[in-house]
Design a protein around this motif. Structure first.
Motif, PDB file in Angstrom:
ATOM      1  N   PHE A  52      56.308  -2.448 -28.922  1.00 42.78           N
ATOM      2  CA  PHE A  52      55.672  -2.969 -30.226  1.00 42.78           C
ATOM      3  C   PHE A  52      54.905  -4.117 -29.908  1.00 42.78           C
ATOM      4  CE2 PHE A  52      60.084  -1.650 -32.310  1.00 42.78           C
ATOM      5  CZ  PHE A  52      59.317  -0.435 -32.785  1.00 42.78           C
ATOM      6  N   THR A  53      55.094  -4.997 -28.661  1.00 39.36           N
ATOM      7  CA  THR A  53      54.314  -5.932 -28.129  1.00 39.36           C
ATOM      8  C   THR A  53      52.952  -5.555 -27.997  1.00 39.36           C
ATOM      9  OG1 THR A  53      56.319  -7.099 -27.438  1.00 39.36           O
ATOM     10  CG2 THR A  53      54.001  -7.784 -26.740  1.00 39.36           C
ATOM     11  N   GLY A  54      52.747  -4.260 -27.260  1.00 37.76           N
ATOM     12  CA  GLY A  54      51.394  -3.781 -26.989  1.00 37.76           C
ATOM     13  C   GLY A  54      50.626  -3.269 -28.244  1.00 37.76           C
ATOM     14  N   LYS A  55      51.267  -3.227 -29.475  1.00 37.44           N
ATOM     15  CA  LYS A  55      50.181  -2.733 -30.447  1.00 37.44           C
ATOM     16  C   LYS A  55      49.761  -3.961 -31.554  1.00 37.44           C
ATOM     17  CE  LYS A  55      51.158   1.703 -30.366  1.00 37.44           C
ATOM     18  NZ  LYS A  55      50.250   2.474 -30.512  1.00 37.44           N
ATOM     19  N   GLU A  56      48.767  -3.641 -31.882  1.00 36.32           N
ATOM     20  CA  GLU A  56      48.149  -4.866 -32.488  1.00 36.32           C
ATOM     21  C   GLU A  56      48.637  -5.408 -33.751  1.00 36.32           C
ATOM     22  OE1 GLU A  56      43.394  -6.199 -33.760  1.00 36.32           O
ATOM     23  OE2 GLU A  56      43.948  -4.115 -33.383  1.00 36.32           O
ATOM     24  N   HIS A  57      49.152  -4.492 -34.699  1.00 36.18           N
ATOM     25  CA  HIS A  57      49.771  -4.813 -35.909  1.00 36.18           C
ATOM     26  C   HIS A  57      51.307  -4.458 -36.289  1.00 36.18           C
ATOM     27  CE1 HIS A  57      45.619  -5.914 -37.211  1.00 36.18           C
ATOM     28  NE2 HIS A  57      45.349  -4.728 -36.671  1.00 36.18           N
ATOM     29  N   ILE A  58      51.975  -5.304 -35.171  1.00 35.83           N
ATOM     30  CA  ILE A  58      53.304  -4.925 -35.239  1.00 35.83           C
ATOM     31  C   ILE A  58      54.238  -6.438 -35.701  1.00 35.83           C
ATOM     32  CG2 ILE A  58      55.575  -4.607 -34.145  1.00 35.83           C
ATOM     33  CD1 ILE A  58      54.300  -2.063 -34.837  1.00 35.83           C
ATOM     34  N   ALA A  59      53.649  -7.427 -34.684  1.00 30.50           N
ATOM     35  CA  ALA A  59      54.298  -8.605 -34.947  1.00 30.50           C
ATOM     36  C   ALA A  59      53.505  -9.364 -36.020  1.00 30.50           C
ATOM     37  CB  ALA A  59      53.942  -9.588 -33.693  1.00 30.50           C
ATOM     38  N   THR A  60      51.842  -8.962 -36.135  1.00 29.22           N
ATOM     39  CA  THR A  60      51.084  -9.659 -37.228  1.00 29.22           C
ATOM     40  C   THR A  60      50.344  -8.513 -37.906  1.00 29.22           C
ATOM     41  OG1 THR A  60      50.815 -11.579 -35.769  1.00 29.22           O
ATOM     42  CG2 THR A  60      49.218 -11.148 -37.615  1.00 29.22           C
ATOM     43  N   SER A  61      50.398  -8.450 -39.490  1.00 28.72           N
ATOM     44  CA  SER A  61      49.916  -7.539 -40.084  1.00 28.72           C
ATOM     45  C   SER A  61      48.249  -7.431 -39.857  1.00 28.72           C
ATOM     46  CB  SER A  61      50.060  -7.852 -41.634  1.00 28.72           C
ATOM     47  OG  SER A  61      49.341  -9.004 -42.193  1.00 28.72           O
ATOM     48  N   ILE A  62      47.697  -6.420 -40.547  1.00 32.59           N
ATOM     49  CA  ILE A  62      46.115  -6.463 -40.557  1.00 32.59           C
ATOM     50  C   ILE A  62      45.633  -7.542 -40.958  1.00 32.59           C
ATOM     51  CG2 ILE A  62      44.314  -5.162 -41.456  1.00 32.59           C
ATOM     52  CD1 ILE A  62      46.042  -2.613 -41.511  1.00 32.59           C
ATOM     53  N   ASP A  63      46.179  -8.356 -42.289  1.00 31.44           N
ATOM     54  CA  ASP A  63      45.602  -9.443 -42.693  1.00 31.44           C
ATOM     55  C   ASP A  63      46.373 -11.079 -42.275  1.00 31.44           C
ATOM     56  OD1 ASP A  63      44.218  -8.042 -44.510  1.00 31.44           O
ATOM     57  OD2 ASP A  63      46.139  -7.470 -45.746  1.00 31.44           O
ATOM     58  N   GLY A  64      47.094 -10.767 -40.868  1.00 32.39           N
ATOM     59  CA  GLY A  64      47.432 -12.005 -40.315  1.00 32.39           C
ATOM     60  C   GLY A  64      48.640 -12.481 -40.915  1.00 32.39           C
ATOM     61  N   LEU A  65      49.514 -11.715 -41.457  1.00 28.75           N
ATOM     62  CA  LEU A  65      50.806 -12.181 -41.922  1.00 28.75           C
ATOM     63  C   LEU A  65      51.971 -11.999 -41.086  1.00 28.75           C
ATOM     64  CD1 LEU A  65      50.673 -10.721 -45.570  1.00 28.75           C
ATOM     65  CD2 LEU A  65      50.569 -12.888 -44.823  1.00 28.75           C
ATOM     66  N   PRO A  66      52.810 -12.547 -40.991  1.00 27.32           N
ATOM     67  CA  PRO A  66      54.084 -12.231 -39.918  1.00 27.32           C
ATOM     68  C   PRO A  66      54.688 -10.791 -40.167  1.00 27.32           C
ATOM     69  CG  PRO A  66      54.322 -14.441 -40.914  1.00 27.32           C
ATOM     70  CD  PRO A  66      53.090 -13.800 -41.692  1.00 27.32           C
ATOM     71  N   GLY A  67      54.978 -10.159 -39.163  1.00 29.00           N
ATOM     72  CA  GLY A  67      55.361  -8.817 -39.293  1.00 29.00           C
ATOM     73  C   GLY A  67      56.964  -8.620 -38.649  1.00 29.00           C
ATOM     74  N   LEU A  68      56.972  -7.711 -37.749  1.00 30.81           N
ATOM     75  CA  LEU A  68      58.140  -7.551 -37.195  1.00 30.81           C
ATOM     76  C   LEU A  68      58.323  -8.719 -36.099  1.00 30.81           C
ATOM     77  CD1 LEU A  68      60.451  -5.386 -36.928  1.00 30.81           C
ATOM     78  CD2 LEU A  68      59.430  -4.630 -34.919  1.00 30.81           C
ATOM     79  N   PRO A  69      59.519  -9.249 -36.182  1.00 35.12           N
ATOM     80  CA  PRO A  69      60.077 -10.270 -35.130  1.00 35.12           C
ATOM     81  C   PRO A  69      60.268  -9.735 -33.804  1.00 35.12           C
ATOM     82  CG  PRO A  69      61.492 -10.624 -37.154  1.00 35.12           C
ATOM     83  CD  PRO A  69      60.607  -9.382 -37.199  1.00 35.12           C
ATOM     84  N   LEU A  70      59.321 -10.248 -33.038  1.00 34.32           N
ATOM     85  CA  LEU A  70      59.473  -9.632 -31.487  1.00 34.32           C
ATOM     86  C   LEU A  70      59.907 -10.869 -30.408  1.00 34.32           C
ATOM     87  CD1 LEU A  70      56.451  -7.547 -31.147  1.00 34.32           C
ATOM     88  CD2 LEU A  70      58.597  -6.740 -31.537  1.00 34.32           C
ATOM     89  N   PRO A  71      60.389 -10.597 -29.315  1.00 33.52           N
ATOM     90  CA  PRO A  71      61.088  -9.370 -29.023  1.00 33.52           C
ATOM     91  C   PRO A  71      62.049  -9.010 -29.822  1.00 33.52           C
ATOM     92  CG  PRO A  71      62.076 -11.000 -27.486  1.00 33.52           C
ATOM     93  CD  PRO A  71      61.018 -11.719 -28.655  1.00 33.52           C
ATOM     94  N   LEU A  72      62.051  -7.671 -29.782  1.00 33.19           N
ATOM     95  CA  LEU A  72      63.010  -6.763 -30.935  1.00 33.19           C
ATOM     96  C   LEU A  72      64.628  -7.270 -30.662  1.00 33.19           C
ATOM     97  CD1 LEU A  72      62.885  -4.536 -32.912  1.00 33.19           C
ATOM     98  CD2 LEU A  72      63.707  -2.817 -31.057  1.00 33.19           C
ATOM     99  N   PRO A  73      64.822  -7.841 -31.584  1.00 26.97           N
ATOM    100  CA  PRO A  73      66.472  -8.547 -31.588  1.00 26.97           C
ATOM    101  C   PRO A  73      67.444  -7.363 -31.159  1.00 26.97           C
ATOM    102  CG  PRO A  73      65.840  -8.410 -33.886  1.00 26.97           C
ATOM    103  CD  PRO A  73      64.619  -8.102 -33.083  1.00 26.97           C
ATOM    104  N   PRO A  74      68.404  -7.696 -30.485  1.00 27.07           N
ATOM    105  CA  PRO A  74      69.368  -6.531 -30.261  1.00 27.07           C
ATOM    106  C   PRO A  74      69.893  -6.081 -31.442  1.00 27.07           C
ATOM    107  CG  PRO A  74      70.123  -8.766 -29.317  1.00 27.07           C
ATOM    108  CD  PRO A  74      68.684  -8.749 -29.946  1.00 27.07           C
ATOM    109  N   SER A  75      70.661  -4.826 -31.470  1.00 24.57           N
ATOM    110  CA  SER A  75      71.340  -4.381 -32.620  1.00 24.57           C
ATOM    111  C   SER A  75      72.770  -4.972 -32.926  1.00 24.57           C
ATOM    112  CB  SER A  75      71.414  -2.929 -32.727  1.00 24.57           C
ATOM    113  OG  SER A  75      72.309  -2.481 -33.898  1.00 24.57           O
ATOM    114  N   THR A  76      73.224  -5.357 -34.023  1.00 22.11           N
ATOM    115  CA  THR A  76      74.522  -6.002 -34.298  1.00 22.11           C
ATOM    116  C   THR A  76      75.516  -5.071 -34.211  1.00 22.11           C
ATOM    117  OG1 THR A  76      74.321  -5.923 -36.630  1.00 22.11           O
ATOM    118  CG2 THR A  76      73.629  -7.949 -35.450  1.00 22.11           C
ATOM    119  N   VAL A  77      75.087  -3.564 -33.839  1.00 18.82           N
ATOM    120  CA  VAL A  77      76.255  -2.746 -34.076  1.00 18.82           C
ATOM    121  C   VAL A  77      76.327  -1.781 -32.550  1.00 18.82           C
ATOM    122  CG1 VAL A  77      75.973  -2.322 -36.467  1.00 18.82           C
ATOM    123  CG2 VAL A  77      74.541  -0.913 -34.937  1.00 18.82           C
TER     124      VAL A  77
END
Length: 195
Positions: free
Chosen positions: A170-195
């Protein structure tokens, strides 16, 4: 032709639960922002939680526009088309939110998806949608197509990832943490699952 429904039940619920494919549409608030439209599939990755609440599993992909738009403004439309049987289109307009893997609600929501093992798909979040408007329309121009099966490409690609390597992807992808328009996307690093 079109009809408005007060809730997702009866024939509307049966129709959307039977479809192997649906689409999500979101947009940022900015008038010149990028509208996003995404196809969603994989049997078992979508559920109706109650008469006004739906959810689907948000799997690994090359961007996170839906997540970014929902974080900014919550607006979302889901659409299902009948490619087999009588023509029909159902749209659910509403407000959505991404429930991330470290959210206390994540485990309980994930239990609502017993028909799929999310582990080999790089599960990022669960998108929960609260319906505000439910409508159907004729779908007369939607072509007839035959559903054969889900592709196994997604599972084969992401089943070899663990949390650390998925975060790196995800960190290597341009539009995961930030959208095409510069909005916050997926929080990185990926949080561990609670399950």
């Amino acid at each position: 032709m079109g009809k408005t429904y007060e809730r997702i039940d009866g024939k509307i619920r049966r129709f959307i639960e039977e479809q192997p494919l649906f689409f999500t549409a979101t947009a940022p608030l900015a008038g010149d922002g990028t509208v996003n439209l995404s196809p969603k599939g994989l049997k078992g990755s979508f559920v109706v939680l109650d008469e006004l609440t739906l959810a689907y599993l948000d799997f690994a992909g090359s961007n996170a526009e839906t997540v970014a738009h929902l974080r900014e403004n919550g607006r979302i439309t889901l659409m299902w088309c009948a490619f087999q049987g009588p023509p029909n289109i159902v749209r659910v307009h509403g407000r959505g939110e991404p429930v991330f893997r470290d959210d206390p609600r994540f485990g309980e929501l994930l239990a609502a998806f017993p028909g799929i093992d999310p582990a080999p798909h790089g599960l990022r979040a669960i998108i929960v949608v609260h319906a505000e408007l439910v409508r159907d329309s004729c779908g007369y121009a939607v072509p007839r197509m035959v559903y054969e099966e889900d592709r196994d490409s997604h599972r084969r690609r992401f089943s070899r990832e663990d949390d650390a390597s998925l975060s790196d992807y995800f960190t290597g992808k341009e539009h995961i943490a930030t959208s095409i328009d510069g909005l916050p996307g997926l929080p990185l690093p990926l949080p561990p699952s609670t399950v």
